[in-house]
Design an enzyme around this catalytic site. Structure first.
Site, PDB file in Angstrom:
ATOM      1  N   GLU A 218      41.566  52.150  39.648  1.00  0.00           N
ATOM      2  CA  GLU A 218      40.385  52.401  38.818  1.00  0.00           C
ATOM      3  C   GLU A 218      40.203  51.199  37.907  1.00  0.00           C
ATOM      4  O   GLU A 218      41.173  50.528  37.561  1.00  0.00           O
ATOM      5  CB  GLU A 218      40.578  53.619  37.900  1.00  0.00           C
TER       6      GLU A 218
ATOM      7  N   PRO B 112      62.393  39.404  27.101  1.00  0.00           N
ATOM      8  CA  PRO B 112      62.938  39.559  28.463  1.00  0.00           C
ATOM      9  C   PRO B 112      62.931  41.007  28.961  1.00  0.00           C
ATOM     10  O   PRO B 112      63.042  41.240  30.162  1.00  0.00           O
ATOM     11  CB  PRO B 112      64.380  39.062  28.335  1.00  0.00           C
TER      12      PRO B 112
ATOM     13  N   GLU C 263      40.638  42.447  40.215  1.00  0.00           N
ATOM     14  CA  GLU C 263      40.957  43.830  39.848  1.00  0.00           C
ATOM     15  C   GLU C 263      39.770  44.620  39.324  1.00  0.00           C
ATOM     16  O   GLU C 263      39.776  45.853  39.371  1.00  0.00           O
ATOM     17  CB  GLU C 263      42.087  43.856  38.805  1.00  0.00           C
TER      18      GLU C 263
ATOM     19  N   GLY D 173      45.358  41.936  34.986  1.00  0.00           N
ATOM     20  CA  GLY D 173      46.193  40.738  34.931  1.00  0.00           C
ATOM     21  C   GLY D 173      47.117  40.646  36.123  1.00  0.00           C
ATOM     22  O   GLY D 173      47.056  41.485  37.025  1.00  0.00           O
TER      23      GLY D 173
END
Lengths: 137, 137
Positions: free
Chosen positions: B106, B76, B59, B39
């Site tokens: 990885e 938060p 990724e 992400g």
């Protein structure tokens, strides 16, 4: 993290027990004077759920009891001011009558919501909320 | 809209057909060296779905076929760098083996994901994804 990034808003879909939809009339541009879902910007340090409760209270005087996520609306063109991503919640409220406040000049449960052209992509959000209510009942 | 506001990220939960979970090892702080979901930050002008596809590809080299919203994570304190709101997706991918790229050293399908302490609140996101898969099947 100082680079330009999208802003985050929340929107609230609230139906009463007669299937009327809670709408506000916008005080400010964009879409000034038009009907919209109650909502607004998420503050730094605030959860999206807290922002939804706060905006609902500020704009309509109503208190959220329960929030369920409807979806995330992130089309870069959905807000003419710039890229704004909205998190929409289906909200169950405590009993009470709406009273307009803050950025809203009116706040009412409307029976004619199916016929209204709402601000932003709020018609799409309402459509998704209706589908969700149908599925979960 | 120049005031300080929360940043938006996306995270991808991907299981293979042996119920292994796709994880990356983070190259950079925070949580450098630790396992995490693929992400990253949503770019200005990019939808959250497009960001999820892009980050997954960058990724892990894998291509997303289908995305389903898991939830919105906005505590938060969830990111030590500052207030970051994550939109998490359960992603079905096209066939292929992961290869690490970009911010990941990885990228692998891990059988031991239940025992790993993941970065941020990713254990919570995975738990919610597992619950969602169970409900929808």
């Amino acid at each position: 993290m100082t680079y330009k990034n999208p802003s985050i808003t929340v929107d609230c879909v609230v139906f009463d027990d007669r299937d009327r939809l809670l709408l506000i009339r916008r005080r400010n541009p964009p879409f000034a004077g038009q009907f919209a879902l109650p909502g607004g910007f998420v503050d730094y340090g605030e959860t999206t759920e807290a922002a939804a409760r706060r905006e609902l209270l500020e704009e309509t005087g109503l208190t959220a009891k329960d929030l369920r996520l409807i979806g995330v609306y992130s089309d870069p063109k959905r807000d003419p001011r710039g890229h704004t991503i909205s998190i929409a919640y289906l909200v169950v409220i405590e009993d009470g009558a709406p009273t307009a406040g803050d950025d809203a000049t009116e706040a009412q449960f409307r029976v004619d919501w199916r016929e209204l052209e709402l601000a932003f992509d709020h018609n799409e959000i309402v459509r998704d909320a209706v589908r969700m209510r149908r599925l979960k009942r």
